[in-house]
Design an enzyme around this catalytic site. Structure first.
Site: not given
Length: 478
Positions: A49, A51, A55, A60, A75, A145, A229, A258
Site C-alpha cells: 500500500t 501508506q 516508511l 530510521q 523505517r 507514534h 542467543r 542499547r
C-alpha cells in the site's frame, strides 16, 4: 472488515514456515541483517500500500546520518526486520511449547502483523517530530507514534478493503501499544504474546533486537549483543516469557548495548544540535504549511515524510524565509554551537526538573551582552537501561533449566559486581544559536551549575577556540 470465516481459514493454514508447497504463497525478501525474510499473503497486503511504502521515506535514525553517514536506513526495512523476528519468536515458542500454550496459526499471524505495523504511525524524522516538534507547537501535547499507528492501521484496512478478522485486528493493535504501562496490565488471555513486539513488562522485545543490530551495522559500530542467543533461551512460564538464569549477562547486554547506542549515536551532541534546528525550522513553517494539523487525520498524515525538509528548503514563499534560512544553515553545517554539558549528580536525579533556556539566561553575568531566551537552546538527555533508575534485571523472570517450571527473579546482590551501581543518566547540554554568543552562554551555564549544585559539574571549561567564533557573513567568511 472480514468475517468469522477468515478466522477459521487462518487457524487452519500454516503460515509459519516457508517449507514445501507453502512457499508459493510467500514473498521472498533478502534483508541485509536477517538474510531471507518471507512475507505471508495478509502481511503483503499491508506492505503493498502507498501508506506502508511511505516508511521508505522515513529515516530510521532521523538526522543521525549527518554524523554517521551510513545511517540512511529507513523505517521500512526496520519494520520488515521486526516482522521477521516476531515470526521467528512465536514459531520457536510454538515448536517448543505449542501444545502446552495453545499457540495456533491465528496467534502466529497476529504477532507477525504487530511486528510489521508497530512503526506505521511515525512522523518525519521519527522521534524528533514526536518528542520535539509536536509538544512545541501543540502546547506540550503528548502525541505518540504508537497511537497514530493504530489510526493508520484502521485507515488502511478500510481504504484498501483488507480482509482481516476483527478479533485479529483488535489484538494487533493491543500488541503495538503493549509497552505503554497503562495498557499492558489489561491483557489477560495469552499475556506472553504481548511481550514479543513491544514489551511493557521488562523491555525485552524484538523491536529492540532489530534496531540494535541494524543501527549498529549502519553506523559501523561493533555490537556485542547477540539476539539469536536470547531467542534460544526463552521459555514461557506462568504466561510470561522467561530466560535461562545462566545467561543473565547475555540478557543484560541488550540493555547495556542499547544505552551505549543512545550515548554515542542517538544522543550525539551534533545530532541533537541538528534536531533542535529542525524543530525550530518546522515551528517557523507550521503556520504556513499547517504541518501539525496532519496528525488529526490518517488520510493526510501518510502524506507527511522526511521530504518536508526539502519542501521548506526549496520554497520561494517569503513567509517561509526564516525556516528556509535555518534549513540552509543545517545544509551548510552552520549549526547551533555546542557550548558544554554536565551530568546531573546522582543524588539530584530523583527531583530533577528539566533545564530551560530561561534558567541559563537568568544566570548570566551583567558584564556580557544581554542574552535572550531565543539565543539559547537546551537539550535534556535521559539515558537509562529501560527501567529508570532501577536494574532492568529486577523486572525479568528467569528459570533454572528446560526441565523447570518455576520462575524467579535474580537479586541484584547475587549478580556480577562489575555491573553499574547506577542505571540512569541525565545529561544537560546547552547550545548557542549564534556563534558569537558561545562565551556568554558558556559562562551563564557555569553560573547556573554553581547556583544549583554549589559546584561546576561539567567535566571541563568550554574551549577558548569555540568561544572566539564569530557570526558567518553572507559570503561565508568568518
Amino acid at each position: 472488515m472480514g468475517d468469522d470465516g477468515y478466522a477459521a481459514e487462518v487457524r487452519n493454514t500454516s503460515l509459519e514456515s516457508p517449507s514445501g508447497d507453502s512457499r508459493r504463497f510467500l514473498k521472498h525478501i533478502l534483508d541485509n541483517v536477517h538474510g531471507n525474510i518471507y512475507l505471508d499473503p495478509l502481511s503483503l497486503k499491508f506492505v503493498d500500500t502507498e501508506q506502508f511504502q511511505r516508511l521508505r521515506d522515513l529515516k530510521q535514525l532521523g538526522f543521525t546520518y549527518m554524523v554517521y553517514p551510513g545511517a540512511v536506513h529507513s523505517r521500512f526495512e526496520h519494520s520488515l526486520g521486526v516482522y521477521w523476528l516476531a515470526s521467528e519468536t512465536i514459531n520457536r515458542l510454538k515448536n517448543y511449547q505449542g501444545l502446552e500454550l495453545d499457540i495456533d496459526s491465528f496467534d502466529v499471524q497476529t504477532v507477525k502483523l504487530a511486528g510489521l505495523l508497530h512503526d506505521f504511525g511515525h512522523g518525519p524524522f521519527s522521534h524528533t517530530f514526536e518528542r520535539g516538534f509536536i509538544p512545541q507547537v501543540c502546547n506540550g501535547m503528548k502525541w505518540s507514534h504508537e497511537e497514530m499507528s493504530l489510526k493508520m492501521i484502521d485507515y488502511v484496512v478500510d481504504e484498501h478493503n483488507i480482509d482481516i478478522y476483527p478479533e485479529s485486528l483488535k489484538k494487533v493493535k493491543e500488541m503495538i501499544i503493549a509497552s505503554e504501562k497503562h495498557h499492558s496490565r489489561g491483557f489477560k488471555e495469552k499475556r506472553f504474546l504481548y511481550d514479543i513486539v513491544a514489551n511493557g513488562r521488562n523491555g525485552i522485545d524484538v523491536d529492540k533486537f532489530d534496531y540494535i543490530a541494524r543501527d549498529s551495522r549502519a553506523c559501523g559500530i561493533s555490537c556485542s549483543f547477540q539476539f539469536p542467543r536470547v531467542l534460544e533461551i526463552m521459555r514461557v512460564i506462568d504466561d510470561e516469557i522467561c530466560y535461562r538464569a545462566k545467561e543473565y549477562l547475555t540478557v543484560y547486554k541488550l540493555f547495556a548495548t542499547r544505552a551505549d547506542l543512545h550515548r554515542t549515536v542517538y544522543m550525539h551532541a551534533k545530532v541533537k544540535a541538528i534536531e533542535l534546528m529542525f524543530v525550530d525550522a518546522m515551528t517557523m513553517a507550521n503556520d504556513v504549511l499547517r504541518i501539525s494539523s496532519y496528525i488529526d487525520d490518517p488520510a493526510e498524515f501518510w502524506k507527511l515524510d522526511d521530504t518536508i525538509l526539502k519542501t521548506i528548503e526549496t520554497s520561494t514563499s517569503e513567509d517561509l524565509k526564516q525556516a528556509r534560512d535555518l534549513v540552509l544553515r543545517i545544509r551548510r553545517r552552520d549549526l547551533y554551537q555546542y557550548c558544554n554539558e554536565f551530568a546531573v549528580p546522582m543524588d539530584k536525579l530523583e527531583h530533577f526538573k528539566k533545564i530551560t533556556p530561561q534558567d541559563i539566561v537568568c544566570s548570566q553575568k551583567s558584564s556580557h551582552p544581554l542574552l535572550k531566551e531565543e539565543d539559547v537552546a537546551v537539550s535534556n538527555v535521559s539515558i537509562d537501561l529501560t527501567n529508570g533508575k532501577n536494574n532492568p534485571l529486577e523486572s525479568i523472570s528467569f528459570f533454572k533449566d528446560y526441565d523447570s517450571n518455576e520462575k524467579f527473579n535474580i537479586k541484584e546482590d547475587l549478580v556480577s559486581h562489575l555491573l553499574p551501581a547506577s542505571y540512569q543518566d541525565m545529561i544537560v547540554r546547552v547550545y548557542s544559536k549564534k556563534p558569537d554568543l558561545v562565551e556568554a552562554i558558556s559562562e551563564a551555564f557555569e553560573n547556573f551549575q554553581l547556583k544549583t549544585y554549589g559546584m561546576k559539574t561539567q567535566v571541563h571549561a568550554t574551549p577558548d577556540k569555540k568561544k572566539r567564533k564569530k557570526l558567518k557573513t553572507s559570503s561565508g567568511c568568518v
